[in-house]
Write an enzyme that holds these catalytic residues in place. Structure first.
Site, PDB file in Angstrom:
ATOM      1  N   ARG A  81      55.705  42.602  35.282  1.00 57.71           N
ATOM      2  CA  ARG A  81      55.958  43.312  34.026  1.00 57.71           C
ATOM      3  C   ARG A  81      57.035  44.370  34.233  1.00 57.71           C
ATOM      4  NH1 ARG A  81      52.353  46.331  33.228  1.00 57.71           N
ATOM      5  NH2 ARG A  81      50.875  45.780  34.851  1.00 57.71           N
ATOM      6  N   TYR A 220      58.286  35.971  32.494  1.00 58.51           N
ATOM      7  CA  TYR A 220      57.116  36.314  33.295  1.00 58.51           C
ATOM      8  C   TYR A 220      55.927  36.649  32.392  1.00 58.51           C
ATOM      9  CZ  TYR A 220      53.640  38.816  35.812  1.00 58.51           C
ATOM     10  OH  TYR A 220      52.425  39.203  36.276  1.00 58.51           O
ATOM     11  N   LYS A 229      49.062  40.822  26.772  1.00 55.00           N
ATOM     12  CA  LYS A 229      49.161  42.279  26.797  1.00 55.00           C
ATOM     13  C   LYS A 229      49.788  42.832  25.511  1.00 55.00           C
ATOM     14  CE  LYS A 229      46.952  42.738  30.552  1.00 55.00           C
ATOM     15  NZ  LYS A 229      47.383  42.452  31.858  1.00 55.00           N
ATOM     16  N   HIS A 249      41.521  47.109  28.579  1.00 56.92           N
ATOM     17  CA  HIS A 249      41.977  46.318  29.728  1.00 56.92           C
ATOM     18  C   HIS A 249      40.789  46.207  30.676  1.00 56.92           C
ATOM     19  CE1 HIS A 249      45.038  45.935  33.301  1.00 56.92           C
ATOM     20  NE2 HIS A 249      44.723  44.758  32.817  1.00 56.92           N
ATOM     21  N   SER A 271      45.933  47.077  36.807  1.00 57.95           N
ATOM     22  CA  SER A 271      46.433  45.776  37.229  1.00 57.95           C
ATOM     23  C   SER A 271      46.324  45.620  38.746  1.00 57.95           C
ATOM     24  CB  SER A 271      47.892  45.628  36.809  1.00 57.95           C
ATOM     25  OG  SER A 271      47.973  45.736  35.411  1.00 57.95           O
ATOM     26  N   CYS A 273      43.768  45.508  40.649  1.00 55.94           N
ATOM     27  CA  CYS A 273      42.773  46.380  41.275  1.00 55.94           C
ATOM     28  C   CYS A 273      41.375  45.763  41.274  1.00 55.94           C
ATOM     29  CB  CYS A 273      42.771  47.746  40.609  1.00 55.94           C
ATOM     30  SG  CYS A 273      44.251  48.691  41.005  1.00 55.94           S
ATOM     31  N   GLY A 274      41.254  44.472  41.020  1.00 62.01           N
ATOM     32  CA  GLY A 274      39.979  43.823  41.298  1.00 62.01           C
ATOM     33  C   GLY A 274      39.183  43.318  40.111  1.00 62.01           C
ATOM     34  N   ASP A 296      40.123  40.161  32.070  1.00 58.50           N
ATOM     35  CA  ASP A 296      41.270  41.066  31.890  1.00 58.50           C
ATOM     36  C   ASP A 296      41.211  41.911  30.611  1.00 58.50           C
ATOM     37  OD1 ASP A 296      43.797  41.829  33.178  1.00 58.50           O
ATOM     38  OD2 ASP A 296      44.765  41.047  31.377  1.00 58.50           O
ATOM     39  N   ASN A 386      52.930  39.382  43.671  1.00 55.39           N
ATOM     40  CA  ASN A 386      52.392  39.255  42.307  1.00 55.39           C
ATOM     41  C   ASN A 386      52.388  37.789  41.860  1.00 55.39           C
ATOM     42  OD1 ASN A 386      51.273  40.353  39.879  1.00 55.39           O
ATOM     43  ND2 ASN A 386      53.282  40.154  38.886  1.00 55.39           N
ATOM     44  N   ARG A 388      50.780  34.235  40.883  1.00 54.28           N
ATOM     45  CA  ARG A 388      49.572  34.089  40.051  1.00 54.28           C
ATOM     46  C   ARG A 388      49.200  32.637  39.813  1.00 54.28           C
ATOM     47  NH1 ARG A 388      47.640  38.995  37.182  1.00 54.28           N
ATOM     48  NH2 ARG A 388      48.875  40.677  38.073  1.00 54.28           N
TER      49      ARG A 388
HETATM   50  P1  GTP Z   1      45.417  41.925  37.032  1.00 57.10           P
HETATM   51  O1  GTP Z   1      45.336  40.465  36.780  1.00 57.10           O
HETATM   52  O2  GTP Z   1      46.767  42.361  37.481  1.00 57.10           O
HETATM   53  O3  GTP Z   1      44.935  42.745  35.888  1.00 57.10           O
HETATM   54  O4  GTP Z   1      44.510  42.223  38.351  1.00 57.10           O
HETATM   55  P2  GTP Z   1      42.937  42.339  38.591  1.00 57.10           P
HETATM   56  O5  GTP Z   1      42.471  43.705  38.239  1.00 57.10           O
HETATM   57  O6  GTP Z   1      42.232  41.197  37.976  1.00 57.10           O
HETATM   58  O7  GTP Z   1      42.835  42.243  40.204  1.00 57.10           O
HETATM   59  P3  GTP Z   1      42.314  41.054  41.141  1.00 57.10           P
HETATM   60  O8  GTP Z   1      40.838  40.833  41.021  1.00 57.10           O
HETATM   61  O9  GTP Z   1      43.191  39.886  40.976  1.00 57.10           O
HETATM   62  O10 GTP Z   1      42.560  41.696  42.576  1.00 57.10           O
HETATM   63  C1  GTP Z   1      43.842  42.125  42.981  1.00 57.10           C
HETATM   64  C2  GTP Z   1      43.879  42.241  44.484  1.00 57.10           C
HETATM   65  O11 GTP Z   1      42.877  43.148  44.930  1.00 57.10           O
HETATM   66  C3  GTP Z   1      43.621  40.928  45.187  1.00 57.10           C
HETATM   67  O12 GTP Z   1      44.505  40.798  46.284  1.00 57.10           O
HETATM   68  C4  GTP Z   1      42.196  41.053  45.669  1.00 57.10           C
HETATM   69  O13 GTP Z   1      41.959  40.299  46.827  1.00 57.10           O
HETATM   70  C5  GTP Z   1      42.053  42.550  45.919  1.00 57.10           C
HETATM   71  N1  GTP Z   1      40.651  43.004  45.718  1.00 57.10           N
HETATM   72  C6  GTP Z   1      39.839  42.705  44.682  1.00 57.10           C
HETATM   73  N2  GTP Z   1      38.598  43.213  44.842  1.00 57.10           N
HETATM   74  C7  GTP Z   1      38.625  43.875  46.028  1.00 57.10           C
HETATM   75  C8  GTP Z   1      37.641  44.613  46.766  1.00 57.10           C
HETATM   76  O14 GTP Z   1      36.492  44.770  46.369  1.00 57.10           O
HETATM   77  N3  GTP Z   1      38.067  45.159  47.933  1.00 57.10           N
HETATM   78  C9  GTP Z   1      39.330  44.998  48.423  1.00 57.10           C
HETATM   79  N4  GTP Z   1      39.659  45.565  49.569  1.00 57.10           N
HETATM   80  N5  GTP Z   1      40.279  44.297  47.754  1.00 57.10           N
HETATM   81  C10 GTP Z   1      39.933  43.744  46.572  1.00 57.10           C
HETATM   82  C1  SPV Z   2      48.339  42.787  34.591  1.00 56.40           C
HETATM   83  O1  SPV Z   2      49.419  43.121  35.117  1.00 56.40           O
HETATM   84  O2  SPV Z   2      47.466  43.615  34.261  1.00 56.40           O
HETATM   85  C2  SPV Z   2      48.051  41.357  34.371  1.00 56.40           C
HETATM   86  C3  SPV Z   2      49.143  40.408  34.489  1.00 56.40           C
HETATM   87  O3  SPV Z   2      46.934  41.010  34.001  1.00 56.40           O
HETATM   88  S1  SPV Z   2      50.165  40.445  33.080  1.00 56.40           S
HETATM   89  O4  SPV Z   2      49.692  39.429  32.144  1.00 56.40           O
HETATM   90  O5  SPV Z   2      51.495  40.163  33.542  1.00 56.40           O
HETATM   91  O6  SPV Z   2      50.093  41.747  32.442  1.00 56.40           O
HETATM   92 MN    MN Z   3      45.547  42.790  33.801  1.00 58.45          MN
END
Ligand code: GTP
Ligand code: SPV
Ligand code: MN
Length: 605
Positions: A81, A220, A229, A249, A271, A273-274, A296, A386, A388
């Site tokens: 983004r 993207y 979003k 979010h 984003s 962060c898990g 999400d 990033n 996906r």
């Molecule tokens: P967006 O799609 O961008 O909104 O991201 P999201 O909040 O869904 O994050 P996602 O669950 O995809 O995790 C992002 C990264 O954080 C990945 O590389 C995960 O492996 C890592 N991660 C997720 N949960 C944990 C956790 O509990 N501990 C650690 N150390 N890393 C984590």
């Molecule tokens: C984020 O960045 O929080 C995502 C991916 O979930 S995007 O759809 O690009 O915003």
């Molecule tokens: Mn997101």
């Protein structure tokens, strides 16, 4: 009459005349060669996939390894983004607030008019109707995107309920959000296309009052799949503010304890962060079950029963690949075994995908996300940080059977969380809704690869909505306070919590194992709701009493456990000063309740 105008007459017979007129006007401006109205059928989807393979935009993966799956490699400049190019063009600058880019709408319209003039020459314009939320749900909303990117059409087809059913919902009096998207790369007659057309100039623009979205120059995800979003958060946060509901979010999950009682949880983490991982959590503690509702975005409104009810407006997952492996998120790994579109991951020599964290063993040779030879000695990662996967929600084995309930699910707990190496404890419970809003308002997180910027830098990300609010951030907080007040009146306000999976020790390692072990924290949260466990006061709120979370079972030493809750008054006082600066930026709209909570936080230090 131009050729394009002739083509527009081929709109489906039931298409609302306002949509047809709008499509005609956009075609007049952007001058595409052809217009195709998408019906969302399986045949259409397959045709678009095949055409994208022929055009080189998609690489078909080895069907023996990953059936019906594809890899897209973006232009290396179009991988995340672009927050600096994202605008909230409200009539009044004060309605966009200090955290958004703003430009006068009239001025922005002039800029975009010039850019969109002829922008689709040589290309096909697709008309993509979609429903956010189950088609026909009282909580669902409709939109139509036009785009000249087949990749965006395919993605929108996975991420939303796209096609004829959504179009049929739009009658002469139905509200719908028009969204215009172009990659900004018109083709001259006979000019060869590139595999990922885009433009160095990028604009992601929202007009909250007229509920319009215009996006130029990027293909993207978050910049181009405008239902996500752009609509479901930026425009929806404005609509929700006017109509009394919340666009968040947040992931949505259902957790069932060994006694069979189910709870629904919404959790807002910034984003990357898990959220996806937490939504697909496989509990490490026996007898507990977690089911996925969304990963999400959540739309939440007080239901007829007085409770806060949430739907996942999406129909798929656009998840972060790196870090996703059997040991971290087995549910996701099973979900993406077939019928998945990957973007910017690495390609194995036998036609499958790979990324950092997928397997412990690193392949000896790969083709990296930019199509270059890669070996473990290469200096850059094989997959973009990033990168996906895009996959339909029904492919998720942990999806709850209520995930698309038109009435939504009743929310018991709301969790905020960020990526914090220091200061913030593993978990804390807010004293009440107002304190919970303060937790959300002061959320901060270390920067990730999901947006352009310096990785690791700490930034404020209130409600995990910094890049996604279509309104003044302080108005967003006030709106949450107002919604909470209504819920409190009938005793229906969910409990609010804060978590941090990412605290590190002096040696730099994560103190908490995370992933499946996060179930211990989730279990504690439900036990607090049931009032089965006690908690103790801390500056952050109520934290677990000794013995209420079995950290030893999670492999955490007593020393690390203490470090996860350590309070460093000097560091927290410095952070409180930083919070002062941040809150002051909000100006006169800053709610008194947030100031009061901040004063209380200081007094507890
Ligand atoms: P967006 O799609 O961008 O909104 O991201 P999201 O909040 O869904 O994050 P996602 O669950 O995809 O995790 C992002 C990264 O954080 C990945 O590389 C995960 O492996 C890592 N991660 C997720 N949960 C944990 C956790 O509990 N501990 C650690 N150390 N890393 C984590
Ligand atoms: C984020 O960045 O929080 C995502 C991916 O979930 S995007 O759809 O690009 O915003
Ligand atoms: Mn997101």
């Amino acid at each position: 009459m131009t050729a394009t105008a002739t083509f527009v007459r081929h709109a489906p017979e039931n298409a609302d005349s306002r949509i047809v007129e709008w499509v005609e006007a956009i075609a007049e401006m952007t001058q595409p060669d052809r217009i195709i109205w998408c019906d969302g059928s399986a045949e259409e989807r397959q045709r678009m996939l095949d055409e994208s393979v022929a055009a080189g935009t998609l690489i078909k993966l080895n069907p023996a390894k990953r059936p019906n799956s594809y890899l897209a490699r973006s232009n290396p400049s179009d991988v995340a983004r672009v927050e600096a190019r994202t605008f909230i063009c409200s009539e009044d600058e004060d309605d966009a607030g200090p955290t958004n880019n703003w430009a006068p709408p009239a001025e922005m319209r002039e800029t975009l008019d010039a850019l969109f003039q002829g922008a689709m020459r040589g290309r096909t314009m697709y008309v993509v109707p979609f429903s956010m939320g189950p088609v026909g749900s009282p909580l669902a909303r409709l939109g139509v995107q036009v785009t000249d990117s087949p990749y965006v059409v395919i993605s929108t087809g996975i991420m939303t309920r796209m096609g004829a059913d959504a179009l049929a919902q739009i009658g002469p009096h139905t509200e719908w959000v028009p969204a215009v998207h172009s990659v900004g790369a018109p083709l001259l007659p006979g000019e060869d296309d590139v595999v990922w057309p885009c433009n160095e100039t990028k604009y992601i623009v929202h007009y909250p009052e007229s509920r319009e979205i215009w996006s130029y120059g990027s293909a993207y995800g978050g910049n181009a799949i405008l239902a996500k979003k752009g609509f479901a958060l930026r425009i929806a946060s404005k609509v929700g503010e006017e109509e009394g509901w919340l666009a968040a979010h947040m992931l949505l999950l259902k957790v069932t304890n060994p006694r069979g009682r189910a709870f629904h949880v919404a959790a807002g983490f910034p984003s990357a962060c898990g959220k996806t991982n937490f939504a697909m959590l496989r509990p490490s503690i026996p007898g507990w079950k977690v089911e996925t509702i969304g990963d999400d975005i959540a739309w939440m409104a007080q239901g007829p029963d007085g409770r806060l009810r949430a739907i996942n407006p999406e129909a798929g997952f656009f998840g972060v690949a790196p870090g996703t492996g059997y040991s971290t998120n087995p549910t996701a790994i099973e979900m993406i075994a077939d019928d998945t579109v990957f973007t910017n991951v690495a390609l194995t020599d036998d036609g499958d995908v790979w990324w950092e964290g997928l397997t412990k063993e690193v392949p000896a040779h790969l083709t990296d996300w930019q199509g270059r030879d890669w070996t473990p000695d290469s200096e850059s990662p094989a997959a973009h940080p990033n990168s996906r996967f895009t996959v339909a929600a029904h492919q998720c084995h942990s999806i709850a059977d209520t995930w698309d309930d038109p009435a939504g699910v009743p929310i018991d707990a709301i969790i905020f969380g960020g990526r914090r190496a220091t200061n913030v404890p593993l978990v804390a419970q807010a004293r009440d809704w107002e304190h919970g809003v303060y937790m959300g308002a002061t959320l901060a997180s270390e920067r990730t690869a999901a947006a352009e910027g310096t990785l690791g830098e700490l930034r404020r990300d209130p409600f995990a909505m910094l890049p996604f609010s279509g309104v003044h951030m302080a108005d967003h907080w006030q709106h949450w306070l107002n919604v909470g007040e209504k819920l409190n009146q009938s005793g229906n306000a969910p409990q609010i919590f804060q978590v941090n999976w990412f605290r590190r020790g002096c040696d730099g390692r994560f103190l908490w194992p995370g992933f499946s072990e996060n179930s211990r924290v989730l279990a504690w949260i439900t036990e607090r709701i049931e009032e089965r466990v006690d908690a103790v006061e801390s500056p952050f709120g109520l934290v677990p009493v000794e013995g209420s979370i079995d950290y030893a079972e999670a492999g955490v030493s007593e020393k690390d456990w203490e470090a996860l809750f350590e309070i460093d008054p000097a560091a927290l006082s410095a952070e409180a000063d930083d919070t002062d600066v941040f809150l002051t930026r909000m100006g006169p709209k800053l709610p008194d309740a947030v100031v009061r909570q901040h004063d209380e936080f200081r007094s507890r230090l």
